[in-house]
Design an enzyme around this catalytic site. Sequence first.
Site, short mmCIF file in Angstrom:
data_model
loop_
_atom_site.label_atom_id
_atom_site.label_comp_id
_atom_site.label_asym_id
_atom_site.label_seq_id
_atom_site.Cartn_x
_atom_site.Cartn_y
_atom_site.Cartn_z
N ASN A 8 16.27 17.94 -52.84
CA ASN A 8 14.99 18.67 -52.97
C ASN A 8 15.16 20.05 -53.15
O ASN A 8 15.47 20.72 -52.05
CB ASN A 8 14.02 18.31 -51.91
CG ASN A 8 12.72 18.96 -52.20
OD1 ASN A 8 12.45 19.86 -53.03
ND2 ASN A 8 11.48 18.47 -51.51
N ARG A 10 13.66 22.64 -53.05
CA ARG A 10 12.76 23.51 -52.21
C ARG A 10 13.04 23.53 -50.82
O ARG A 10 12.69 24.18 -50.24
CB ARG A 10 11.42 23.14 -52.29
CG ARG A 10 10.79 23.26 -53.87
CD ARG A 10 9.35 23.13 -54.10
NE ARG A 10 8.62 24.13 -53.34
CZ ARG A 10 7.53 23.96 -52.90
NH1 ARG A 10 6.66 22.86 -53.42
NH2 ARG A 10 6.74 24.83 -52.24
N CYS A 11 14.04 22.65 -50.34
CA CYS A 11 14.62 22.42 -48.95
C CYS A 11 15.32 23.13 -48.59
O CYS A 11 16.87 23.03 -49.27
CB CYS A 11 14.66 20.61 -48.73
SG CYS A 11 15.41 20.38 -46.95
N SER A 12 15.55 24.11 -47.62
CA SER A 12 16.99 24.55 -47.29
C SER A 12 17.86 23.75 -46.60
O SER A 12 19.24 24.07 -47.18
CB SER A 12 16.64 25.60 -46.18
OG SER A 12 16.22 25.13 -45.08
N ARG A 15 19.69 22.40 -49.93
CA ARG A 15 20.40 23.30 -50.74
C ARG A 15 21.75 23.48 -49.70
O ARG A 15 22.70 23.63 -50.65
CB ARG A 15 19.63 24.57 -50.69
CG ARG A 15 18.51 24.41 -51.75
CD ARG A 15 17.74 25.90 -52.19
NE ARG A 15 17.59 26.71 -51.12
CZ ARG A 15 16.43 26.66 -50.55
NH1 ARG A 15 15.17 25.89 -50.92
NH2 ARG A 15 16.15 27.52 -49.45
#
Length: 114
Positions: A8, A10-12, A15
């Site tokens: 995802n 948007r997920c740190s 990433r």
Amino acid sequence: MKATIWHNPRCSKSRQALAILEETPGIDVEIVEYLKTPPSRAELAAVYARGGISPRDAYRKGEEEAKALNLAEADDNAILDAMAAHPILIERPVVVTDKGVRIGRPPEAIREVL
């Protein structure tokens, strides 16, 4: 070695796990944005079984859907059904390699299967 990440962007944590994969020499990364292309219930069950991961340990307990579906009281089959129907419930990131499966919480945990 091939590594598939259920990602995802948007997920740190997701990433960070992706960065670990991309920085590791010899890793061919396949990125699956699981919210856009959700895994089937059968795929969820197979991946978690292969990793020795209980569905109870693999869903996002803080999501509204989890609370609305009362997953805290549900069995593994109901949790898998819920994750297949509501992929936002899938804890992320999940990394799959020939060496195994890990949920990247913390992201460094994925190193165990690289």
